[in-house]
Design a protein around this motif. Structure first.
Motif, PDB file in Angstrom:
ATOM      1  N   LYS A 116      -1.302  38.710   0.836  1.00 42.32           N
ATOM      2  CA  LYS A 116      -1.439  40.129   1.207  1.00 42.32           C
ATOM      3  C   LYS A 116      -0.776  40.380   2.558  1.00 42.32           C
ATOM      4  O   LYS A 116      -0.126  41.405   2.749  1.00 42.32           O
ATOM      5  CB  LYS A 116      -2.926  40.513   1.236  1.00 42.32           C
ATOM      6  CG  LYS A 116      -3.182  41.972   1.409  1.00 42.32           C
ATOM      7  CD  LYS A 116      -2.785  42.735   0.172  1.00 42.32           C
ATOM      8  CE  LYS A 116      -3.176  44.194   0.315  1.00 42.32           C
ATOM      9  NZ  LYS A 116      -2.533  45.033  -0.678  1.00 42.32           N
ATOM     10  N   LEU A 117      -0.903  39.423   3.478  1.00 43.66           N
ATOM     11  CA  LEU A 117      -0.229  39.553   4.776  1.00 43.66           C
ATOM     12  C   LEU A 117       1.296  39.518   4.615  1.00 43.66           C
ATOM     13  O   LEU A 117       2.015  40.218   5.321  1.00 43.66           O
ATOM     14  CB  LEU A 117      -0.671  38.437   5.720  1.00 43.66           C
ATOM     15  CG  LEU A 117      -2.115  38.483   6.193  1.00 43.66           C
ATOM     16  CD1 LEU A 117      -2.457  37.231   6.988  1.00 43.66           C
ATOM     17  CD2 LEU A 117      -2.366  39.731   7.027  1.00 43.66           C
ATOM     18  N   LEU A 118       1.771  38.702   3.690  1.00 43.05           N
ATOM     19  CA  LEU A 118       3.220  38.593   3.458  1.00 43.05           C
ATOM     20  C   LEU A 118       3.790  39.810   2.724  1.00 43.05           C
ATOM     21  O   LEU A 118       5.009  40.010   2.736  1.00 43.05           O
ATOM     22  CB  LEU A 118       3.534  37.327   2.657  1.00 43.05           C
ATOM     23  CG  LEU A 118       3.300  36.000   3.362  1.00 43.05           C
ATOM     24  CD1 LEU A 118       3.581  34.844   2.406  1.00 43.05           C
ATOM     25  CD2 LEU A 118       4.166  35.886   4.610  1.00 43.05           C
ATOM     26  N   ASP A 119       2.945  40.601   2.097  1.00 43.91           N
ATOM     27  CA  ASP A 119       3.415  41.768   1.352  1.00 43.91           C
ATOM     28  C   ASP A 119       4.182  42.758   2.232  1.00 43.91           C
ATOM     29  O   ASP A 119       5.003  43.525   1.728  1.00 43.91           O
ATOM     30  CB  ASP A 119       2.252  42.495   0.675  1.00 43.91           C
ATOM     31  CG  ASP A 119       1.766  41.776  -0.565  1.00 43.91           C
ATOM     32  OD1 ASP A 119       2.513  40.921  -1.098  1.00 43.91           O
ATOM     33  OD2 ASP A 119       0.644  42.060  -1.002  1.00 43.91           O
ATOM     34  N   VAL A 120       3.947  42.721   3.518  1.00 44.81           N
ATOM     35  CA  VAL A 120       4.676  43.587   4.450  1.00 44.81           C
ATOM     36  C   VAL A 120       6.168  43.318   4.350  1.00 44.81           C
ATOM     37  O   VAL A 120       6.989  44.222   4.477  1.00 44.81           O
ATOM     38  CB  VAL A 120       4.181  43.349   5.903  1.00 44.81           C
ATOM     39  CG1 VAL A 120       5.018  44.104   6.908  1.00 44.81           C
ATOM     40  CG2 VAL A 120       2.714  43.706   6.034  1.00 44.81           C
ATOM     41  N   TYR A 121       6.544  42.066   4.084  1.00 46.82           N
ATOM     42  CA  TYR A 121       7.942  41.667   4.016  1.00 46.82           C
ATOM     43  C   TYR A 121       8.504  41.672   2.600  1.00 46.82           C
ATOM     44  O   TYR A 121       9.650  41.322   2.382  1.00 46.82           O
ATOM     45  CB  TYR A 121       8.103  40.264   4.606  1.00 46.82           C
ATOM     46  CG  TYR A 121       7.546  40.151   5.998  1.00 46.82           C
ATOM     47  CD1 TYR A 121       8.204  40.738   7.079  1.00 46.82           C
ATOM     48  CD2 TYR A 121       6.347  39.495   6.240  1.00 46.82           C
ATOM     49  CE1 TYR A 121       7.689  40.663   8.357  1.00 46.82           C
ATOM     50  CE2 TYR A 121       5.821  39.398   7.510  1.00 46.82           C
ATOM     51  CZ  TYR A 121       6.493  39.990   8.565  1.00 46.82           C
ATOM     52  OH  TYR A 121       5.971  39.915   9.834  1.00 46.82           O
ATOM     53  N   CYS A 122       7.682  42.067   1.653  1.00 42.20           N
ATOM     54  CA  CYS A 122       8.057  42.003   0.248  1.00 42.20           C
ATOM     55  C   CYS A 122       8.514  43.374  -0.258  1.00 42.20           C
ATOM     56  O   CYS A 122       7.876  44.385   0.015  1.00 42.20           O
ATOM     57  CB  CYS A 122       6.853  41.523  -0.570  1.00 42.20           C
ATOM     58  SG  CYS A 122       7.193  41.265  -2.297  1.00 42.20           S
ATOM     59  N   THR A 123       9.596  43.401  -0.994  1.00 48.63           N
ATOM     60  CA  THR A 123      10.070  44.672  -1.545  1.00 48.63           C
ATOM     61  C   THR A 123       9.439  44.962  -2.905  1.00 48.63           C
ATOM     62  O   THR A 123       9.497  46.085  -3.384  1.00 48.63           O
ATOM     63  CB  THR A 123      11.612  44.659  -1.690  1.00 48.63           C
ATOM     64  OG1 THR A 123      11.995  43.571  -2.507  1.00 48.63           O
ATOM     65  CG2 THR A 123      12.272  44.549  -0.322  1.00 48.63           C
ATOM     66  N   LEU A 124       8.838  43.947  -3.528  1.00 46.03           N
ATOM     67  CA  LEU A 124       8.146  44.159  -4.801  1.00 46.03           C
ATOM     68  C   LEU A 124       6.844  44.911  -4.570  1.00 46.03           C
ATOM     69  O   LEU A 124       6.185  44.733  -3.552  1.00 46.03           O
ATOM     70  CB  LEU A 124       7.821  42.817  -5.470  1.00 46.03           C
ATOM     71  CG  LEU A 124       8.983  41.941  -5.892  1.00 46.03           C
ATOM     72  CD1 LEU A 124       8.458  40.586  -6.350  1.00 46.03           C
ATOM     73  CD2 LEU A 124       9.757  42.598  -7.014  1.00 46.03           C
ATOM     74  N   LYS A 125       6.493  45.726  -5.502  1.00 43.72           N
ATOM     75  CA  LYS A 125       5.216  46.443  -5.425  1.00 43.72           C
ATOM     76  C   LYS A 125       4.426  46.155  -6.693  1.00 43.72           C
ATOM     77  O   LYS A 125       4.981  46.073  -7.780  1.00 43.72           O
ATOM     78  CB  LYS A 125       5.428  47.953  -5.271  1.00 43.72           C
ATOM     79  CG  LYS A 125       6.152  48.348  -4.007  1.00 43.72           C
ATOM     80  CD  LYS A 125       5.330  47.970  -2.777  1.00 43.72           C
ATOM     81  CE  LYS A 125       6.143  48.199  -1.517  1.00 43.72           C
ATOM     82  NZ  LYS A 125       5.820  47.304  -0.449  1.00 43.72           N
ATOM     83  N   LEU A 126       3.133  46.004  -6.539  1.00 45.27           N
ATOM     84  CA  LEU A 126       2.248  45.777  -7.664  1.00 45.27           C
ATOM     85  C   LEU A 126       1.250  46.926  -7.697  1.00 45.27           C
ATOM     86  O   LEU A 126       0.565  47.189  -6.718  1.00 45.27           O
ATOM     87  CB  LEU A 126       1.513  44.442  -7.504  1.00 45.27           C
ATOM     88  CG  LEU A 126       0.567  44.031  -8.604  1.00 45.27           C
ATOM     89  CD1 LEU A 126       1.334  43.821  -9.914  1.00 45.27           C
ATOM     90  CD2 LEU A 126      -0.148  42.746  -8.223  1.00 45.27           C
ATOM     91  N   VAL A 127       1.231  47.640  -8.807  1.00 43.80           N
ATOM     92  CA  VAL A 127       0.320  48.779  -8.947  1.00 43.80           C
ATOM     93  C   VAL A 127      -0.535  48.553 -10.191  1.00 43.80           C
ATOM     94  O   VAL A 127      -0.040  48.143 -11.233  1.00 43.80           O
ATOM     95  CB  VAL A 127       1.111  50.104  -9.080  1.00 43.80           C
ATOM     96  CG1 VAL A 127       0.179  51.284  -9.244  1.00 43.80           C
ATOM     97  CG2 VAL A 127       2.025  50.304  -7.884  1.00 43.80           C
TER      98      VAL A 127
END
Length: 179
Positions: free
Chosen positions: A29-40
């Motif tokens: 979750k912390l790394l999601d800041v750097y991730c362009t993928l989104k999970l909805v």
């Protein structure tokens, strides 16, 4: 196995699973800041997966508590009787298998793509735990009876029969408590 040794073993195993449950998905979750993928919408799968994992884990725990001890034993002591019925009739390690799915469900509920990727590794570590820690321990404790059992029942299973057995175990344990 002494009572104190059993409690120490439970403590380190509990710490292992707690770390597995939360460290991988939360770091993701912390790394999601750097991730362009989104999970909805991950919670649509994550919540049922979490509830199913908890159900199977609770059923396995209750089965071991009810039938895994030859006499009165303190809480959180390893079983001294091999349980082969109920949820254990369709898989040998239902508790550890269901717990290895919890990091995936946490990452899905958090809608974290990086957490989901890292949680795959957490699930793999959980399965490796079954093979490297639990299997040798039960072989040492219960063979040759366990060896025969292991030849006919898989270590883990996704068969819907297992979920049915888990529900049956929880219902029967509730009836035993009422009596």
């Amino acid at each position: 196995m002494g009572e104190d040794k059993g409690r120490k073993e439970f403590a380190w195993k509990g710490a292992f699973w707690a770390l597995l449950f939360f460290a991988f998905p939360l770091f993701g979750k912390l790394l999601d800041v750097y991730c362009t993928l989104k999970l909805v919408g991950g919670e649509v799968i994550g919540i049922p997966l979490l509830l199913t994992s908890l159900l199977v884990s609770a059923a396995a725990g209750r089965a071991l508590r009810a039938r895994g001890h030859s006499g009165e034993r303190p809480f959180l002591t390893p079983p001294d009787v091999l349980v082969k019925d109920g949820i254990f009739s369709c898989m040998r390690h239902p508790n550890q298998f269901s717990m290895s799915l919890i990091p995936l469900s946490v990452a899905l509920i958090a809608n974290s793509p990086c957490g989901l990727l890292l949680s795959g590794w957490a699930a793999a570590l959980g399965l490796a735990f079954i093979l490297r820690v639990e299997e040798p321990l039960v072989h040492k404790t219960f063979c040759p009876e366990y060896c025969d059992y292991a030849s006919s029942v898989p270590a883990i299973s996704l068969n819907p029969k297992c979920l049915k057995e888990a529900v049956r175990e929880l219902r029967s344990s509730r009836r035993r408590r009422k009596v």
